[in-house]
Design an enzyme around this catalytic site. Structure first.
Site, PDB file in Angstrom:
ATOM      1  N   HIS A  63     -49.078   6.938  34.481  1.00  0.00           N
ATOM      2  CA  HIS A  63     -48.895   8.399  34.477  1.00  0.00           C
ATOM      3  C   HIS A  63     -49.092   8.995  35.875  1.00  0.00           C
ATOM      4  O   HIS A  63     -49.603  10.103  36.023  1.00  0.00           O
ATOM      5  CB  HIS A  63     -49.869   9.082  33.502  1.00  0.00           C
ATOM      6  CG  HIS A  63     -49.648   8.723  32.067  1.00  0.00           C
ATOM      7  ND1 HIS A  63     -48.852   9.453  31.230  1.00  0.00           N
ATOM      8  CD2 HIS A  63     -50.126   7.690  31.316  1.00  0.00           C
ATOM      9  CE1 HIS A  63     -48.855   8.897  30.013  1.00  0.00           C
ATOM     10  NE2 HIS A  63     -49.617   7.828  30.045  1.00  0.00           N
ATOM     11  N   ASN A  87     -49.230  12.102  23.982  1.00  0.00           N
ATOM     12  CA  ASN A  87     -47.888  11.839  24.495  1.00  0.00           C
ATOM     13  C   ASN A  87     -46.864  12.678  23.735  1.00  0.00           C
ATOM     14  O   ASN A  87     -47.207  13.344  22.754  1.00  0.00           O
ATOM     15  CB  ASN A  87     -47.525  10.361  24.302  1.00  0.00           C
ATOM     16  CG  ASN A  87     -48.164   9.451  25.364  1.00  0.00           C
ATOM     17  OD1 ASN A  87     -48.541   9.909  26.443  1.00  0.00           O
ATOM     18  ND2 ASN A  87     -48.283   8.190  25.050  1.00  0.00           N
TER      19      ASN A  87
HETATM   20 FE1  HDD Z   1     -53.709   6.367  28.714  1.00  0.00          FE
HETATM   21  C1  HDD Z   1     -53.700   8.054  31.652  1.00  0.00           C
HETATM   22  C2  HDD Z   1     -51.904   8.917  27.248  1.00  0.00           C
HETATM   23  C3  HDD Z   1     -53.466   4.550  25.815  1.00  0.00           C
HETATM   24  C4  HDD Z   1     -55.774   4.051  30.026  1.00  0.00           C
HETATM   25  N1  HDD Z   1     -52.940   8.122  29.333  1.00  0.00           N
HETATM   26  C5  HDD Z   1     -53.060   8.651  30.588  1.00  0.00           C
HETATM   27  C6  HDD Z   1     -52.413   9.920  30.642  1.00  0.00           C
HETATM   28  C7  HDD Z   1     -51.905  10.170  29.399  1.00  0.00           C
HETATM   29  C8  HDD Z   1     -52.237   9.031  28.579  1.00  0.00           C
HETATM   30  C9  HDD Z   1     -51.114  11.382  28.959  1.00  0.00           C
HETATM   31  C10 HDD Z   1     -52.301  10.811  31.872  1.00  0.00           C
HETATM   32  C11 HDD Z   1     -53.455  11.753  31.976  1.00  0.00           C
HETATM   33  C12 HDD Z   1     -53.256  12.676  33.143  1.00  0.00           C
HETATM   34  O1  HDD Z   1     -52.284  13.439  33.117  1.00  0.00           O
HETATM   35  O2  HDD Z   1     -54.059  12.608  34.064  1.00  0.00           O
HETATM   36  N2  HDD Z   1     -52.792   6.640  26.926  1.00  0.00           N
HETATM   37  C13 HDD Z   1     -52.199   7.799  26.479  1.00  0.00           C
HETATM   38  C14 HDD Z   1     -51.905   7.678  25.073  1.00  0.00           C
HETATM   39  C15 HDD Z   1     -52.330   6.449  24.681  1.00  0.00           C
HETATM   40  C16 HDD Z   1     -52.904   5.802  25.838  1.00  0.00           C
HETATM   41  C17 HDD Z   1     -51.262   8.760  24.232  1.00  0.00           C
HETATM   42  C18 HDD Z   1     -52.286   5.819  23.334  1.00  0.00           C
HETATM   43  C19 HDD Z   1     -52.344   6.475  22.231  1.00  0.00           C
HETATM   44  N3  HDD Z   1     -54.446   4.614  28.064  1.00  0.00           N
HETATM   45  C20 HDD Z   1     -54.271   4.052  26.818  1.00  0.00           C
HETATM   46  C21 HDD Z   1     -55.092   2.867  26.704  1.00  0.00           C
HETATM   47  C22 HDD Z   1     -55.769   2.731  27.887  1.00  0.00           C
HETATM   48  C23 HDD Z   1     -55.341   3.822  28.727  1.00  0.00           C
HETATM   49  C24 HDD Z   1     -55.171   1.982  25.478  1.00  0.00           C
HETATM   50  C25 HDD Z   1     -56.752   1.686  28.335  1.00  0.00           C
HETATM   51  C26 HDD Z   1     -57.516   1.016  27.536  1.00  0.00           C
HETATM   52  N4  HDD Z   1     -54.508   6.048  30.564  1.00  0.00           N
HETATM   53  C27 HDD Z   1     -55.366   5.044  30.861  1.00  0.00           C
HETATM   54  C28 HDD Z   1     -55.917   5.144  32.263  1.00  0.00           C
HETATM   55  C29 HDD Z   1     -55.297   6.472  32.767  1.00  0.00           C
HETATM   56  C30 HDD Z   1     -54.423   6.892  31.607  1.00  0.00           C
HETATM   57  C31 HDD Z   1     -55.707   3.931  33.077  1.00  0.00           C
HETATM   58  C32 HDD Z   1     -54.588   6.440  34.114  1.00  0.00           C
HETATM   59  C33 HDD Z   1     -55.048   7.649  34.858  1.00  0.00           C
HETATM   60  C34 HDD Z   1     -56.103   8.216  34.047  1.00  0.00           C
HETATM   61  O3  HDD Z   1     -56.292   7.456  32.925  1.00  0.00           O
HETATM   62  O4  HDD Z   1     -56.755   9.205  34.300  1.00  0.00           O
HETATM   63  O5  HDD Z   1     -57.292   5.171  32.261  1.00  0.00           O
END
Ligand code: HDD
Length: 705
Positions: free
Chosen positions: A69, A142
């Protein structure tokens, strides 16, 4: 006819009017153009603290981008509650209809780097931080209600597979490559999500025209401690709309900022985007009554089984003042939750509770990232967390521990009745295991439900999207494996794709039990059970059933040239504006264009700095000379043919036969006029614009452009 910029934008141009330039220490700077040198032609002196500070600060301007993202944009807004959920939750912002909760939302794509294009085929992030009176609640969702995987431990694998390949860092912001489909073909649990990502949901027309989903099942806890499961929904008032895949690819070249520009412009022009905020509520005792597991994030709860109850409105009304300080530094986490809401045991959600805070430590470089203005809760923070990099709070006195008597026991713990967060106590029995419940292996029922719920043209788009992606693979084994998997969703779909991409055409549904499990795949992942969905179709899953009929905020390209019919231009512009649309005048130059009565009008855009794909509809202005000029302008013809190809509304002014005849689409007009208005019928044309697109003319009336 330049777009009127709002006061919000004007106020943003300079933030330090009438202030002196200073160093970070507040010392006024006398010369910001020359370094301090030993003499006129001499070396720069190390003593020059002003230049040293400026360059050292600049050297550290970039922080790590989000691992997923990375590409996104954010704005401020507000949630107005219309209906109280008091019987289900103690969370004040969900039960007090007097409150308006401020929020910050960030929309994003997943796979591309920070500088990638907005129009990639991808899931869109829909992350909201609600600044409630009782602390921050983050709904990190999402625009798709389900996810690729069921367990957080697979997330790094999924992300490695979809991001650019590690040996050559290609492709950027695209899933059409071997590693992604290799992973997907070995993870049948991704089948449902793949249907969504290959549908037009993954190429939205605008952030303002996407649904938002909290994805996971959460829990609401009421004052009596009773649990209800809940799914959160956001439904855009403008409807859910998309662009065509060919169009998306062209927009990526013509304006890679298409979505962020569209969002900011709408807000600056006072067209505040709005969503109905809704919930699906399921009593705790109904947890096991579905043919899927409520804790499985690859499943949705069909609206036919549990309707979405609309309880409020989300309005986005302010653009950020500074992109870095707000959009880049905003730190979301599903673990940010308030009293009255609790987590379910969804294994994907559980893993996320760790991952987000952890990534913020790394990305924002400190455990004090919550002190940043965009992340601070509305209420004051009182605790004994101390020190660390970039500490902003100045904690007074001696007390930094608990229990204490010197500080009178402060800060106090809050009882549940005082709003203290209490995790809902649930009973756990059983063995520690690394497995999942049987219903989690029901991989295909909702993929089938989704596909069967689509209109014919939507099914065609899905088939073509998968064929496009698989056609880019170098490995024929992965391609064949994927085609075989798809037979479990729809045999005809799999056969169509196989034929397009040169795979062996499957003749029957491919059974998983006969599949050789690759060496390092998890045999359990690779099994599937077939439970037939209790529903044949679900209306809410098809964008064909979305809100239509309004031209509000539609960008309408108005093509004109010297000699244009002034009355006609005036009428069409007025009619578009009256309907809430946005007329954009386009000519072959930016210099003023002369009308048939001698009036000069300046175009907003020209054929060489924009493209047909950037507009929702195209119309032309009459006047004999103008029609001749447009007919002799190849770019104008391309605008019209391209708009036809992408199934958009087109309006030709009266007496434009010469121009119509020059277009390729004129050959198709004999077949059907659908979406094309000829003869200056503005009412008819704007009715077509309100329909958004005429996808049904796509197959039978394909034209080159
Ligand atoms: Fe995630 C970012 C949505 C599963 C780990 N995720 C991130 C963002 C969104 C989502 C919208 C951007 C946030 C922003 O604008 O700063 N992610 C989801 C949805 C998931 C999902 C809807 C499943 C239902 N994500 C998911 C899992 C993991 C992560 C299973 C790890 C175990 N996601 C992350 C992250 C991020 C992230 C690596 C990257 C940047 C951040 O968190 O701040 O930790």
């Amino acid at each position: 006819m330049k777009t009127k910029k709002s006061q919000q934008l004007q106020a943003q141009i300079v933030d330090s009017t009438n202030e002196f330039l200073t160093t970070n220490q507040g010392v006024k700077v006398n010369d910001n153009h020359n370094s301090l040198k030993s003499h006129e032609r001499g070396a720069t002196l190390l003593e020059d603290f002003i230049v040293r500070e400026k360059l050292a600060h600049f050297d550290r301007e970039r922080i790590p981008e989000r691992v997923v993202h990375a590409r996104g944009t954010g704005v401020h807004g507000v949630l107005k509650l219309k209906k109280s959920l008091e019987q289900y939750t103690t969370a004040d912002f969900l039960n007090n209809t007097e409150t308006e909760t401020p929020l910050f939302i960030r929309f994003s794509t997943v796979a591309g780097f920070r500088g990638s294009t907005d129009l990639a085929r991808d899931v869109r992030g829909f992350a909201i931080k609600f600044y409630t009176e009782a602390g921050n609640f983050d709904l990190v969702g999402n625009n798709i209600p389900v996810f690729f995987i069921q367990d957080a431990t697979k997330f790094p694998d999924l992300v490695h597979a979809v991001k650019p390949e590690q040996d050559n860092e290609m492709p950027q912001a695209g899933s059409a490559h071997d590693t992604f489909w290799d992973f997907i073909s070995l993870m049948p649990e991704s089948a449902h999500m793949i249907m969504w990502v290959m549908s037009d949901r993954a190429i939205p027309r605008s952030y303002r025209m996407m649904e938002g989903f909290g994805v996971h099942t959460y829990k609401l806890i009421n004052a009596a401690g009773k649990v209800h499961f809940v799914k959160f929904h956001f439904k855009p008032k403008l409807g859910v709309h998309s662009v065509a895949w060919d169009e998306a690819q062209r927009i990526s070249g013509k304006d890679s900022d298409f979505h962020r520009r569209d969002l900011l412009e709408a807000i600056l022009e006072g067209n505040f985007p709005e969503w109905d905020f809704g919930v699906q509520i399921i009593p705790e005792e109904d947890e096991h009554k579905f043919d899927f597991d409520l804790l499985d994030p690859t499943k949705l709860v069909p609206e036919e089984l549990v309707p979405v109850e609309i309880i409020g409105t989300m309005t986005l009304n302010k653009v950020p003042d500074n992109f870095f300080a707000e959009v880049e530094q905003v730190a979301f986490s599903p673990a940010n939750i308030v009293s009255g809401i609790d987590f379910s045991d969804d294994p994907l959600l559980q893993g996320r509770l760790f991952s987000y805070t952890d990534t913020q430590f790394h990305r924002l470089g400190t455990s004090n990232f919550n002190d940043l203005p965009i992340n601070r809760p509305l209420n004051e923070v009182h605790n004994n967390n101390r020190d660390g990099f970039y500490r902003q709070q100045i904690s007074k006195g001696k007390i930094n521990y608990s229990p204490n008597s010197l500080g009178g026991g402060c800060p106090f713990q809050a009882k549940a009745s005082e709003g203290g967060f209490t995790s809902h106590s649930s009973e756990y029995t059983g063995m520690k295991v690394r497995t999942k419940s049987d219903k989690f292996f029901n991989h295909f029922s909702q993929a089938i439900l989704f596909y069967n719920s689509q209109a014919e043209y939507e099914k065609q788009h899905i088939k073509d999207a998968i064929a496009f992606e698989l056609s880019k693979l170098e490995s024929s084994e992965i391609c064949q494996r994927m085609v075989n998997n798809l037979t479990n969703i729809d045999l005809e779909m799999a056969q169509y794709i196989a034929e397009k991409v040169g795979a062996i055409i499957p003749q029957k549904v491919y059974r998983y039990e006969n599949h050789a499990v690759p060496a390092n795949a998890n045999p359990a992942d690779y099994q599937s059970i077939t439970i037939k969905s209790s529903l044949e179709k679900s209306e809410a899953l098809s964008m064909a059933n979305t809100v239509k009929g309004s031209i509000a905020t539609r960008q309408i390209g108005v093509l004109f040239a010297d000699g244009f019919d002034e009355k006609s231009l005036e009428n069409i512009v007025r009619a578009i504006k009256t309907g809430g649309g946005k007329p954009i005048l386009i000519a072959n130059k930016l210099t003023a264009i002369k009308g048939d009565k001698g009036t000069n009008i300046s175009p907003d855009k020209t054929f060489f700095n924009c493209a047909s794909v950037l507009f929702d509809a195209i119309c032309t202005i009459g006047g004999q000379k103008c029609v001749e000029n447009l007919a002799n302008t190849p770019e104008a013809i391309q605008f019209l043919d391209e708009a036809f190809k992408h199934c958009k509304a087109i309006g030709f002014d009266a007496n434009s036969d010469l121009l119509v005849a020059e277009t390729h689409l004129s050959k198709k007009l004999k077949l059907n006029h659908i979406g094309v208005s000829i003869g200056g019928n503005t009412i008819e044309f704007l009715k077509y614009v309100g329909e958004h697109r005429f996808w049904e003319r796509e197959l039978s009336r394909k034209i080159p452009s």
